[in-house]
Motif scaffolding. Structure first.
Motif, PDB file in Angstrom:
ATOM      1  N   MET A   1       0.843  -1.191   0.000  1.00 55.93           N
ATOM      2  CA  MET A   1       0.000   0.000   0.000  1.00 55.93           C
ATOM      3  C   MET A   1       0.879   1.243   0.000  1.00 55.93           C
ATOM      4  SD  MET A   1      -2.994   1.008   2.761  1.00 55.93           S
ATOM      5  CE  MET A   1      -3.807  -0.578   2.554  1.00 55.93           C
ATOM      6  N   ARG A   2       0.452   2.278  -0.709  1.00 59.75           N
ATOM      7  CA  ARG A   2       1.174   3.551  -0.739  1.00 59.75           C
ATOM      8  C   ARG A   2       0.661   4.419   0.411  1.00 59.75           C
ATOM      9  NH1 ARG A   2       3.826   4.489  -5.450  1.00 59.75           N
ATOM     10  NH2 ARG A   2       3.611   6.755  -5.266  1.00 59.75           N
ATOM     11  N   VAL A   3       1.561   4.742   1.361  1.00 56.20           N
ATOM     12  CA  VAL A   3       1.158   5.455   2.572  1.00 56.20           C
ATOM     13  C   VAL A   3       1.999   6.722   2.711  1.00 56.20           C
ATOM     14  CG1 VAL A   3       0.802   5.329   5.061  1.00 56.20           C
ATOM     15  CG2 VAL A   3       0.611   3.246   3.668  1.00 56.20           C
ATOM     16  N   LEU A   4       1.332   7.850   2.877  1.00 51.63           N
ATOM     17  CA  LEU A   4       1.985   9.133   3.099  1.00 51.63           C
ATOM     18  C   LEU A   4       1.898   9.465   4.580  1.00 51.63           C
ATOM     19  CD1 LEU A   4       3.224  11.829   2.092  1.00 51.63           C
ATOM     20  CD2 LEU A   4       0.870  12.617   1.664  1.00 51.63           C
ATOM     21  N   VAL A   5       3.045   9.654   5.235  1.00 51.93           N
ATOM     22  CA  VAL A   5       3.092   9.966   6.663  1.00 51.93           C
ATOM     23  C   VAL A   5       3.400  11.448   6.825  1.00 51.93           C
ATOM     24  CG1 VAL A   5       4.168   9.466   8.885  1.00 51.93           C
ATOM     25  CG2 VAL A   5       3.863   7.629   7.207  1.00 51.93           C
ATOM     26  N   LEU A   6       2.423  12.214   7.287  1.00 54.15           N
ATOM     27  CA  LEU A   6       2.592  13.640   7.517  1.00 54.15           C
ATOM     28  C   LEU A   6       3.189  13.856   8.905  1.00 54.15           C
ATOM     29  CD1 LEU A   6      -0.933  14.785   6.240  1.00 54.15           C
ATOM     30  CD2 LEU A   6       1.164  14.398   4.907  1.00 54.15           C
ATOM     31  N   GLY A   7       4.177  14.747   8.993  1.00 55.69           N
ATOM     32  CA  GLY A   7       4.922  14.872  10.237  1.00 55.69           C
ATOM     33  C   GLY A   7       5.889  13.715  10.403  1.00 55.69           C
ATOM     34  N   GLY A   8       6.406  13.237   9.274  1.00 55.00           N
ATOM     35  CA  GLY A   8       7.231  12.027   9.272  1.00 55.00           C
ATOM     36  C   GLY A   8       8.625  12.183   9.834  1.00 55.00           C
ATOM     37  N   ASP A   9       8.999  13.401  10.261  1.00 55.87           N
ATOM     38  CA  ASP A   9      10.292  13.603  10.916  1.00 55.87           C
ATOM     39  C   ASP A   9      10.146  13.627  12.437  1.00 55.87           C
ATOM     40  OD1 ASP A   9      13.170  14.289  10.854  1.00 55.87           O
ATOM     41  OD2 ASP A   9      12.529  16.275  11.555  1.00 55.87           O
ATOM     42  N   GLY A  10       8.908  13.498  12.940  1.00 57.07           N
ATOM     43  CA  GLY A  10       8.651  13.698  14.355  1.00 57.07           C
ATOM     44  C   GLY A  10       8.838  12.478  15.227  1.00 57.07           C
ATOM     45  N   TYR A  11       8.585  12.662  16.512  1.00 54.00           N
ATOM     46  CA  TYR A  11       8.764  11.622  17.524  1.00 54.00           C
ATOM     47  C   TYR A  11       8.038  10.332  17.147  1.00 54.00           C
ATOM     48  CZ  TYR A  11       7.712   9.164  21.937  1.00 54.00           C
ATOM     49  OH  TYR A  11       7.516   8.212  22.910  1.00 54.00           O
TER      50      TYR A  11
ATOM     51  N   GLY B   1       6.010  10.143  14.058  1.00 52.37           N
ATOM     52  CA  GLY B   1       5.928  10.013  12.611  1.00 52.37           C
ATOM     53  C   GLY B   1       7.071   9.214  12.016  1.00 52.37           C
ATOM     54  N   TRP B   2       8.285   9.451  12.510  1.00 52.36           N
ATOM     55  CA  TRP B   2       9.449   8.756  11.967  1.00 52.36           C
ATOM     56  C   TRP B   2       9.412   7.244  12.262  1.00 52.36           C
ATOM     57  CZ3 TRP B   2      12.740   8.400   8.375  1.00 52.36           C
ATOM     58  CH2 TRP B   2      13.911   7.630   8.517  1.00 52.36           C
ATOM     59  N   PRO B   3       9.241   6.807  13.503  1.00 46.64           N
ATOM     60  CA  PRO B   3       9.167   5.352  13.730  1.00 46.64           C
ATOM     61  C   PRO B   3       7.951   4.710  13.071  1.00 46.64           C
ATOM     62  CG  PRO B   3       8.782   6.548  15.765  1.00 46.64           C
ATOM     63  CD  PRO B   3       9.272   7.544  14.778  1.00 46.64           C
ATOM     64  N   THR B   4       6.862   5.460  12.897  1.00 48.40           N
ATOM     65  CA  THR B   4       5.712   4.914  12.172  1.00 48.40           C
ATOM     66  C   THR B   4       6.067   4.652  10.718  1.00 48.40           C
ATOM     67  OG1 THR B   4       4.073   5.978  13.611  1.00 48.40           O
ATOM     68  CG2 THR B   4       3.368   5.408  11.378  1.00 48.40           C
ATOM     69  N   ALA B   5       6.771   5.603  10.098  1.00 45.26           N
ATOM     70  CA  ALA B   5       7.190   5.422   8.704  1.00 45.26           C
ATOM     71  C   ALA B   5       8.073   4.184   8.566  1.00 45.26           C
ATOM     72  CB  ALA B   5       7.923   6.666   8.216  1.00 45.26           C
ATOM     73  N   LEU B   6       9.003   3.996   9.506  1.00 47.37           N
ATOM     74  CA  LEU B   6       9.886   2.827   9.448  1.00 47.37           C
ATOM     75  C   LEU B   6       9.102   1.533   9.656  1.00 47.37           C
ATOM     76  CD1 LEU B   6      13.096   3.918  11.416  1.00 47.37           C
ATOM     77  CD2 LEU B   6      12.512   4.234   9.012  1.00 47.37           C
ATOM     78  N   HIS B   7       8.171   1.534  10.589  1.00 46.51           N
ATOM     79  CA  HIS B   7       7.385   0.331  10.873  1.00 46.51           C
ATOM     80  C   HIS B   7       6.560  -0.067   9.650  1.00 46.51           C
ATOM     81  CE1 HIS B   7       5.351  -2.616  13.384  1.00 46.51           C
ATOM     82  NE2 HIS B   7       4.165  -2.112  13.058  1.00 46.51           N
ATOM     83  N   LEU B   8       5.908   0.899   9.030  1.00 47.27           N
ATOM     84  CA  LEU B   8       5.098   0.606   7.847  1.00 47.27           C
ATOM     85  C   LEU B   8       5.969   0.157   6.686  1.00 47.27           C
ATOM     86  CD1 LEU B   8       2.556   3.566   8.034  1.00 47.27           C
ATOM     87  CD2 LEU B   8       2.128   1.168   8.598  1.00 47.27           C
TER      88      LEU B   8
ATOM     89  N   THR C   1       1.983   2.160  19.609  1.00 49.61           N
ATOM     90  CA  THR C   1       1.535   3.256  18.745  1.00 49.61           C
ATOM     91  C   THR C   1       1.731   2.915  17.278  1.00 49.61           C
ATOM     92  OG1 THR C   1       1.906   5.030  20.352  1.00 49.61           O
ATOM     93  CG2 THR C   1       2.016   5.627  18.041  1.00 49.61           C
ATOM     94  N   VAL C   2       2.941   2.506  16.901  1.00 50.28           N
ATOM     95  CA  VAL C   2       3.196   2.242  15.486  1.00 50.28           C
ATOM     96  C   VAL C   2       2.398   1.028  15.003  1.00 50.28           C
ATOM     97  CG1 VAL C   2       5.468   3.331  15.585  1.00 50.28           C
ATOM     98  CG2 VAL C   2       5.294   0.869  15.962  1.00 50.28           C
ATOM     99  N   GLU C   3       2.156   0.076  15.886  1.00 53.77           N
ATOM    100  CA  GLU C   3       1.357  -1.081  15.505  1.00 53.77           C
ATOM    101  C   GLU C   3      -0.115  -0.690  15.352  1.00 53.77           C
ATOM    102  OE1 GLU C   3       0.484  -5.197  14.651  1.00 53.77           O
ATOM    103  OE2 GLU C   3       2.091  -3.741  14.287  1.00 53.77           O
ATOM    104  N   CYS C   4      -0.603   0.206  16.201  1.00 51.79           N
ATOM    105  CA  CYS C   4      -1.974   0.703  16.053  1.00 51.79           C
ATOM    106  C   CYS C   4      -2.154   1.375  14.692  1.00 51.79           C
ATOM    107  CB  CYS C   4      -2.308   1.696  17.156  1.00 51.79           C
ATOM    108  SG  CYS C   4      -2.570   0.975  18.794  1.00 51.79           S
ATOM    109  N   ILE C   5      -1.166   2.146  14.271  1.00 52.53           N
ATOM    110  CA  ILE C   5      -1.241   2.808  12.973  1.00 52.53           C
ATOM    111  C   ILE C   5      -1.301   1.768  11.861  1.00 52.53           C
ATOM    112  CG2 ILE C   5      -0.098   4.365  11.374  1.00 52.53           C
ATOM    113  CD1 ILE C   5      -1.170   5.764  13.834  1.00 52.53           C
ATOM    114  N   ARG C   6      -0.451   0.756  11.957  1.00 54.18           N
ATOM    115  CA  ARG C   6      -0.464  -0.292  10.924  1.00 54.18           C
ATOM    116  C   ARG C   6      -1.825  -0.970  10.854  1.00 54.18           C
ATOM    117  NH1 ARG C   6      -0.496  -5.563  10.298  1.00 54.18           N
ATOM    118  NH2 ARG C   6      -0.458  -5.985  12.552  1.00 54.18           N
ATOM    119  N   LEU C   7      -2.377  -1.307  12.004  1.00 50.84           N
ATOM    120  CA  LEU C   7      -3.676  -1.977  12.025  1.00 50.84           C
ATOM    121  C   LEU C   7      -4.758  -1.096  11.412  1.00 50.84           C
ATOM    122  CD1 LEU C   7      -3.472  -3.552  15.590  1.00 50.84           C
ATOM    123  CD2 LEU C   7      -3.494  -4.818  13.423  1.00 50.84           C
ATOM    124  N   ALA C   8      -4.715   0.197  11.718  1.00 49.51           N
ATOM    125  CA  ALA C   8      -5.709   1.112  11.155  1.00 49.51           C
ATOM    126  C   ALA C   8      -5.538   1.244   9.651  1.00 49.51           C
ATOM    127  CB  ALA C   8      -5.603   2.476  11.832  1.00 49.51           C
TER     128      ALA C   8
END
Length: 385
Positions: A1-11, A13-20, A270-277
């Motif tokens: 899936m193509r996912v755009l993470v806004l605020g991807g440099d933040g506390y 946002g960055w680990p969420t981008a890596l997890h996804l 947190t990052v897993e919740c984002i993935r699930l959503a």
């Protein structure tokens, strides 16, 4: 899936981008680096050193073989937002790109206006871009448990069945936020629910509790991938402050009686919740709300837990509460949605023992003790007779 993470440099946002990315999704991040600017404004810094975004992205490619696309710009620039969505063509957007600190929003009129304008208008620009370019995009928006406040009834997941004068209806749970920042999130939620009703947008609103921890399986692979750890009285969390004070042998500074209760969750959750959503999107026209938390503690209980987990003596000191909030209150939150999608929570006591004390000890020379003390008072920005 193509996912755009806004605020991807933040506390987060960055680990969420890596997890996804690690889970096989094609990722782009967008940021205007305002969060780094707040550090310069306030004269503080992350306890853990962090690299610039280009270095982080290059390090992730070196470690994982995965590429992340970066966009630099501001959600307040509507033309830029439209251009990024048209170019990257995301199937899902994760929205972290807002000023996130209650104390920052309460410094004075200027900071309150900035917070509301930045957060609400940026989200409106994003909503219009999605509605006009591709309403099938699933928007995962980071809200906050602070939207609800501390009502004297159970907190449902976003919606409430109401009976009044013999008639029933389903409506958004009433909000009682405690800062101009939390108010901006309430406005976002109402705007997004409106967009779902009139444009058929698909939105998941994640009312997130206080996040603790600094490492995920991805950020731990290389020091260049580290995310920030805030401890100052404006952007830091109470847990981070207590852990640092314990490591340094300073008293844990509890505001007021310590009876204020909040929901919490581990950064790995947190990052897993984002993935699930992201992987289980809302339906067209659906405004779906999840309460994103795993445990709840009072401030006093957090101090007690830090004292019990830390391998050394710990003292507790009570300070006058700089905030305007109930010192003791009822707090019972429903949070079953994400667990139903498969979330397996980590526990706060395990995180403290596993990593936080060691991370702080390794970086204790970077602590500014003055930054730990509260400088913003909820009534301080208002002139009274």
């Amino acid at each position: 899936m193509r996912v755009l993470v806004l605020g991807g440099d933040g506390y987060l946002g960055w680990p969420t981008a890596l997890h996804l990315s690690d889970c096989g999704h094609q990722i782009a991040v967008l940021d205007n680096f305002a969060r780094r600017g707040y550090d310069e404004e306030l004269g503080v810094r992350s306890l853990v050193p962090i690299e610039d975004l280009d270095t982080r992205i290059a390090a992730w490619h070196e470690v994982s073989g995965q590429r992340i696309t970066a966009y630099t710009g501001d959600l307040l620039d509507a033309e830029f937002v439209y251009r990024v969505l048209a170019e990257f063509k995301p199937e899902a957007i994760v929205h972290f790109a807002e000023q996130r600190a209650a104390p920052y929003s309460m410094i004075d009129r200027q900071h309150a206006v900035y917070t509301q304008h930045n957060n609400v208008i940026g989200t409106l620009n994003l909503m219009y871009a999605v509605a006009e370019l591709d309403p099938s995009i699933h928007l995962v928006k980071l809200g906050t448990m602070g939207e609800y406040g501390t009502p004297n009834i159970d907190i449902e997941e976003g919606w409430l069945e109401v009976e009044h004068n013999g008639r029933k209806d389903r409506m958004l749970y009433p909000k009682k936020p405690g800062s101009f920042y939390h108010l901006s999130k309430v406005h976002d939620s109402h705007n997004l629910e409106f967009g779902c009703r009139i444009w058929g947008l698909r939105v998941t609103d994640l009312n997130q509790g206080i996040v603790y921890g600094q490492q995920t399986p991805q950020t731990a692979q290389d020091a260049r991938l580290a995310t920030r750890l805030d401890y100052d009285a404006v952007f830091g969390t109470v847990l981070n402050r207590f852990v640092i004070q314990a490591v340094l042998g300073e008293p844990l500074t509890v505001y007021g009686t310590g009876g204020q209760t909040r929901g919490l969750l581990d950064i790995r959750d947190t990052v897993e919740c984002i993935r699930l959503a992201v992987e289980h999107p809302a339906e067209a026209g659906e405004f779906r709300v999840f309460n994103q938390m795993t445990e709840s503690y009072s401030v006093g209980q957090i101090a007690q837990l830090v004292s019990e987990c830390f391998p050394g003596p710990v003292q507790v000191e009570h300070l006058e509460n700089p905030r305007v909030e109930q010192p003791e209150h009822y707090y019972n939150v429903k949070h079953t949605g994400l667990v139903g999608l498969g979330l397996q929570p980590h526990l706060l006591s395990d995180t403290l023992i596993e990593s936080l004390f060691d991370i702080v000890a390794a970086n204790k020379d970077r602590v500014d003790l003055n930054a730990l003390l509260p400088t913003v008072r909820w009534k301080g920005g208002v002139k009274t007779a």
